[in-house]
Design a protein around this motif. Structure first.
Motif, PDB file in Angstrom:
ATOM      1  N   VAL A   1      66.215  60.842  -4.728  1.00 37.78           N
ATOM      2  CA  VAL A   1      66.008  61.891  -4.256  1.00 37.78           C
ATOM      3  C   VAL A   1      65.109  63.300  -5.576  1.00 37.78           C
ATOM      4  O   VAL A   1      65.064  62.703  -6.752  1.00 37.78           O
ATOM      5  CB  VAL A   1      67.731  63.017  -4.660  1.00 37.78           C
ATOM      6  CG1 VAL A   1      67.583  64.637  -4.434  1.00 37.78           C
ATOM      7  CG2 VAL A   1      68.679  62.458  -3.889  1.00 37.78           C
ATOM      8  N   ILE A   2      64.202  63.310  -5.076  1.00 40.33           N
ATOM      9  CA  ILE A   2      62.769  64.353  -5.935  1.00 40.33           C
ATOM     10  C   ILE A   2      63.580  65.764  -5.524  1.00 40.33           C
ATOM     11  O   ILE A   2      63.692  66.477  -4.318  1.00 40.33           O
ATOM     12  CB  ILE A   2      61.778  63.861  -4.966  1.00 40.33           C
ATOM     13  CG1 ILE A   2      61.357  62.827  -5.296  1.00 40.33           C
ATOM     14  CG2 ILE A   2      60.432  65.121  -6.160  1.00 40.33           C
ATOM     15  CD1 ILE A   2      60.024  62.025  -4.937  1.00 40.33           C
TER      16      ILE A   2
ATOM     17  N   ALA B   1      54.620  65.431  -2.808  1.00 40.77           N
ATOM     18  CA  ALA B   1      55.433  64.314  -2.492  1.00 40.77           C
ATOM     19  C   ALA B   1      55.026  62.827  -2.468  1.00 40.77           C
ATOM     20  O   ALA B   1      55.610  61.326  -3.350  1.00 40.77           O
ATOM     21  CB  ALA B   1      57.076  64.489  -1.877  1.00 40.77           C
ATOM     22  N   ALA B   2      54.663  62.464  -0.968  1.00 42.51           N
ATOM     23  CA  ALA B   2      53.464  60.898  -1.409  1.00 42.51           C
ATOM     24  C   ALA B   2      52.436  60.731  -2.608  1.00 42.51           C
ATOM     25  O   ALA B   2      52.873  59.563  -2.964  1.00 42.51           O
ATOM     26  CB  ALA B   2      53.196  61.021   0.094  1.00 42.51           C
ATOM     27  N   LYS B   3      52.255  61.953  -2.699  1.00 44.24           N
ATOM     28  CA  LYS B   3      50.694  60.915  -3.992  1.00 44.24           C
ATOM     29  C   LYS B   3      51.768  60.927  -4.906  1.00 44.24           C
ATOM     30  O   LYS B   3      51.223  59.824  -5.775  1.00 44.24           O
ATOM     31  CB  LYS B   3      50.253  62.307  -3.929  1.00 44.24           C
ATOM     32  CG  LYS B   3      49.178  63.202  -3.277  1.00 44.24           C
ATOM     33  CD  LYS B   3      47.642  63.853  -3.205  1.00 44.24           C
ATOM     34  CE  LYS B   3      48.302  64.656  -3.572  1.00 44.24           C
ATOM     35  NZ  LYS B   3      47.110  65.933  -4.452  1.00 44.24           N
ATOM     36  N   LEU B   4      52.981  61.822  -5.327  1.00 43.45           N
ATOM     37  CA  LEU B   4      53.245  61.407  -6.469  1.00 43.45           C
ATOM     38  C   LEU B   4      54.119  59.826  -6.637  1.00 43.45           C
ATOM     39  O   LEU B   4      54.230  59.039  -7.537  1.00 43.45           O
ATOM     40  CB  LEU B   4      54.351  62.069  -6.342  1.00 43.45           C
ATOM     41  CG  LEU B   4      55.155  62.477  -8.122  1.00 43.45           C
ATOM     42  CD1 LEU B   4      55.461  62.643  -9.009  1.00 43.45           C
ATOM     43  CD2 LEU B   4      56.747  63.004  -8.113  1.00 43.45           C
ATOM     44  N   LEU B   5      54.060  59.303  -5.668  1.00 42.53           N
ATOM     45  CA  LEU B   5      55.156  58.436  -5.803  1.00 42.53           C
ATOM     46  C   LEU B   5      54.058  57.121  -5.791  1.00 42.53           C
ATOM     47  O   LEU B   5      54.209  55.806  -6.228  1.00 42.53           O
ATOM     48  CB  LEU B   5      55.646  58.059  -3.739  1.00 42.53           C
ATOM     49  CG  LEU B   5      56.678  59.053  -3.868  1.00 42.53           C
ATOM     50  CD1 LEU B   5      57.526  58.392  -2.032  1.00 42.53           C
ATOM     51  CD2 LEU B   5      58.491  58.764  -4.567  1.00 42.53           C
ATOM     52  N   VAL B   6      52.862  57.066  -5.373  1.00 44.20           N
ATOM     53  CA  VAL B   6      51.575  56.324  -5.454  1.00 44.20           C
ATOM     54  C   VAL B   6      51.001  56.058  -6.726  1.00 44.20           C
ATOM     55  O   VAL B   6      51.419  55.843  -7.735  1.00 44.20           O
ATOM     56  CB  VAL B   6      50.426  56.974  -4.322  1.00 44.20           C
ATOM     57  CG1 VAL B   6      48.749  56.251  -4.358  1.00 44.20           C
ATOM     58  CG2 VAL B   6      51.539  56.503  -2.148  1.00 44.20           C
ATOM     59  N   GLU B   7      50.849  58.017  -7.209  1.00 43.73           N
ATOM     60  CA  GLU B   7      50.502  57.731  -8.684  1.00 43.73           C
ATOM     61  C   GLU B   7      51.821  57.133  -9.695  1.00 43.73           C
ATOM     62  O   GLU B   7      50.991  56.714 -10.391  1.00 43.73           O
ATOM     63  CB  GLU B   7      50.739  59.157  -9.582  1.00 43.73           C
ATOM     64  CG  GLU B   7      49.420  60.640  -8.709  1.00 43.73           C
ATOM     65  CD  GLU B   7      50.144  61.464  -8.713  1.00 43.73           C
ATOM     66  OE1 GLU B   7      50.638  61.958  -9.940  1.00 43.73           O
ATOM     67  OE2 GLU B   7      49.078  62.284  -8.497  1.00 43.73           O
TER      68      GLU B   7
ATOM     69  N   ASN C   1      50.292  52.974  -1.275  1.00 44.01           N
ATOM     70  CA  ASN C   1      49.753  53.622  -0.767  1.00 44.01           C
ATOM     71  C   ASN C   1      50.094  54.904  -0.343  1.00 44.01           C
ATOM     72  O   ASN C   1      51.212  54.865   0.100  1.00 44.01           O
ATOM     73  CB  ASN C   1      48.007  52.935  -0.165  1.00 44.01           C
ATOM     74  CG  ASN C   1      49.235  51.950   1.489  1.00 44.01           C
ATOM     75  OD1 ASN C   1      50.025  52.492   1.904  1.00 44.01           O
ATOM     76  ND2 ASN C   1      48.590  50.818   1.390  1.00 44.01           N
ATOM     77  N   PHE C   2      49.339  55.472  -0.186  1.00 42.28           N
ATOM     78  CA  PHE C   2      49.948  56.450   0.881  1.00 42.28           C
ATOM     79  C   PHE C   2      50.326  57.112   2.244  1.00 42.28           C
ATOM     80  O   PHE C   2      51.260  57.523   2.430  1.00 42.28           O
ATOM     81  CB  PHE C   2      48.325  57.784   0.762  1.00 42.28           C
ATOM     82  CG  PHE C   2      48.959  59.357   1.430  1.00 42.28           C
ATOM     83  CD1 PHE C   2      49.089  60.355   0.112  1.00 42.28           C
ATOM     84  CD2 PHE C   2      48.260  59.630   2.611  1.00 42.28           C
ATOM     85  CE1 PHE C   2      49.951  61.476   0.391  1.00 42.28           C
ATOM     86  CE2 PHE C   2      48.927  60.799   3.242  1.00 42.28           C
ATOM     87  CZ  PHE C   2      49.433  61.474   2.084  1.00 42.28           C
ATOM     88  N   ASN C   3      49.709  55.118   3.151  1.00 37.53           N
ATOM     89  CA  ASN C   3      50.750  55.664   3.888  1.00 37.53           C
ATOM     90  C   ASN C   3      52.208  54.994   3.845  1.00 37.53           C
ATOM     91  O   ASN C   3      52.821  55.492   4.586  1.00 37.53           O
ATOM     92  CB  ASN C   3      49.717  54.295   4.863  1.00 37.53           C
ATOM     93  CG  ASN C   3      48.079  55.158   5.239  1.00 37.53           C
ATOM     94  OD1 ASN C   3      48.523  56.934   5.329  1.00 37.53           O
ATOM     95  ND2 ASN C   3      47.089  54.886   5.611  1.00 37.53           N
ATOM     96  N   GLU C   4      52.201  54.273   2.783  1.00 36.42           N
ATOM     97  CA  GLU C   4      53.378  53.470   2.707  1.00 36.42           C
ATOM     98  C   GLU C   4      54.449  54.859   2.372  1.00 36.42           C
ATOM     99  O   GLU C   4      55.362  54.473   2.510  1.00 36.42           O
ATOM    100  CB  GLU C   4      53.045  52.374   1.504  1.00 36.42           C
ATOM    101  CG  GLU C   4      54.839  51.693   1.580  1.00 36.42           C
ATOM    102  CD  GLU C   4      53.809  50.872   0.677  1.00 36.42           C
ATOM    103  OE1 GLU C   4      55.356  50.368  -0.706  1.00 36.42           O
ATOM    104  OE2 GLU C   4      53.628  49.707   0.955  1.00 36.42           O
ATOM    105  N   ALA C   5      53.806  55.843   1.641  1.00 37.45           N
ATOM    106  CA  ALA C   5      54.185  56.438   0.711  1.00 37.45           C
ATOM    107  C   ALA C   5      55.309  57.617   1.586  1.00 37.45           C
ATOM    108  O   ALA C   5      56.467  58.889   1.635  1.00 37.45           O
ATOM    109  CB  ALA C   5      53.680  57.250  -0.187  1.00 37.45           C
ATOM    110  N   GLN C   6      54.622  57.613   2.881  1.00 34.44           N
ATOM    111  CA  GLN C   6      54.775  58.953   3.817  1.00 34.44           C
ATOM    112  C   GLN C   6      55.996  57.967   4.875  1.00 34.44           C
ATOM    113  O   GLN C   6      55.916  57.461   5.423  1.00 34.44           O
ATOM    114  CB  GLN C   6      53.797  59.266   4.459  1.00 34.44           C
ATOM    115  CG  GLN C   6      52.210  60.115   4.461  1.00 34.44           C
ATOM    116  CD  GLN C   6      51.306  60.440   5.117  1.00 34.44           C
ATOM    117  OE1 GLN C   6      50.866  59.744   6.517  1.00 34.44           O
ATOM    118  NE2 GLN C   6      51.095  61.254   4.959  1.00 34.44           N
TER     119      GLN C   6
END
Length: 85
Positions: free
Chosen positions: A15-16, A68-74, A80-85
């Motif tokens: 939970v973010i 949030a997706a960028k944060l998960l990749v970072e 990658n971004f597609n997986e994070a969305q």
């Protein structure tokens, strides 16, 4: 304590807090998770469900789902971004 509790973990719900003020705390928590579970998270060996809390706040006060997706990749929770969305 988190490491001991999570031993043998098969799935994880993250939970973010989407308030902008919590960005660094969220990042530190995700980096800690990666430190504990590393490749198991990155490779998908542990199932991960991501939830964004406080998305009802005004846009000016919260991060976007894109951020949030960028944060998960970072933090290497997602590859990658597609997986994070």
């Amino acid at each position: 304590m988190r490491k001991v509790i999570a031993e043998g973990l098969q799935g994880l719900i993250i939970v973010i807090d989407s308030t902008k003020a919590q960005w660094n705390d969220n990042k530190q928590a995700l980096l800690e998770l990666f430190e504990f579970f590393g490749d198991d998270l990155y490779n998908g060996d542990i199932a991960v469900q991501i939830m964004l809390n406080k998305m009802d706040l005004p846009n000016s006060d919260r991060i976007s789902s894109y951020d949030a997706a960028k944060l998960l990749v970072e933090t290497k929770i997602k590859k990658n971004f597609n997986e994070a969305q």
